[in-house]
Design an enzyme around this catalytic site. Sequence first.
Site, PDB file in Angstrom:
ATOM      1  N   ASP A 116       0.863  -1.174   0.000  1.00  0.00           N
ATOM      2  CA  ASP A 116       0.000   0.000   0.000  1.00  0.00           C
ATOM      3  C   ASP A 116       0.903   1.227   0.000  1.00  0.00           C
ATOM      4  O   ASP A 116       1.651   1.451   0.943  1.00  0.00           O
ATOM      5  CB  ASP A 116      -0.892  -0.021   1.252  1.00  0.00           C
ATOM      6  CG  ASP A 116      -1.974   1.046   1.205  1.00  0.00           C
ATOM      7  OD1 ASP A 116      -1.805   2.059   0.503  1.00  0.00           O
ATOM      8  OD2 ASP A 116      -2.999   0.859   1.885  1.00  0.00           O
ATOM      9  N   ARG A 151      -0.138   4.409  -0.378  1.00  0.00           N
ATOM     10  CA  ARG A 151      -0.875   5.652  -0.184  1.00  0.00           C
ATOM     11  C   ARG A 151      -0.294   6.485   0.962  1.00  0.00           C
ATOM     12  O   ARG A 151       0.125   5.958   1.979  1.00  0.00           O
ATOM     13  CB  ARG A 151      -2.348   5.360   0.112  1.00  0.00           C
ATOM     14  CG  ARG A 151      -3.079   4.877  -1.116  1.00  0.00           C
ATOM     15  CD  ARG A 151      -4.483   4.491  -0.795  1.00  0.00           C
ATOM     16  NE  ARG A 151      -4.533   3.332   0.084  1.00  0.00           N
ATOM     17  CZ  ARG A 151      -5.667   2.781   0.486  1.00  0.00           C
ATOM     18  NH1 ARG A 151      -6.820   3.286   0.111  1.00  0.00           N
ATOM     19  NH2 ARG A 151      -5.641   1.723   1.270  1.00  0.00           N
TER      20      ARG A 151
END
Length: 217
Positions: free
Chosen positions: A142, A144
């Site tokens: 991930d 983000r």
Amino acid sequence: MSRSLANATVRTQISVPLRFADGYSTTARVFSFDGLVDGQENLACGLGDRAAAVTSTGRRPVPLVRPHSECLTGDVFGSQRCDCGAQLREAVERIADSGGYLLYLRQEGRGIGLYAKLDAYALQDAGLDTYEANLALGHREDERCYLVAAQMLLALGVSRVVLLSNNPDKAWQLRRFGVTVTARVPTGVHLSATNARYLATKARKGAHMLDFPLSAG
Ligand SMILES: [Zn+2]
């Protein structure tokens, strides 16, 4: 991190009437920004009764905020491979009811981009799960970052939020970047036959707090 380096300012704000496929409608105050550190055209959508947020005592109630990461296939085309479209639709209505902001973050595919996300789907069809596929493509599980979400909130004068999310990492990152998260409220679980494995993986490996029957599917 130097606060002065991370300052963003509101660039433009305009009203956009919204109407979703199921007939739900509301009006968003859409904000664009200067100075966002990722260089992307991220948006904040003010929804609901934010003007009434200033009470006679001058105290502001805490707005409901959801950082939503762009998902072209889910948000626009209604893809059932994930739950993004349903999450977005739910968030808009819940924020419009309470007053707050939906932050639309241009970090497609957990930050790896649209084409890479489609490549990851191909690997998933070959048996990998959503996190394993990102790793196989040379990305992190991930990627983000919610720094721009914090920048947008602070530019809007919002330093305290009630966070609409099942993802503890969003709360952790916002706090790290200077936004006080007074509470976190969960979103619904949007289960379908085609996203069951995706949601189970998110719950198991992504530490998402989903009330979800992990043994199913
Ligand atoms: Zn999605």
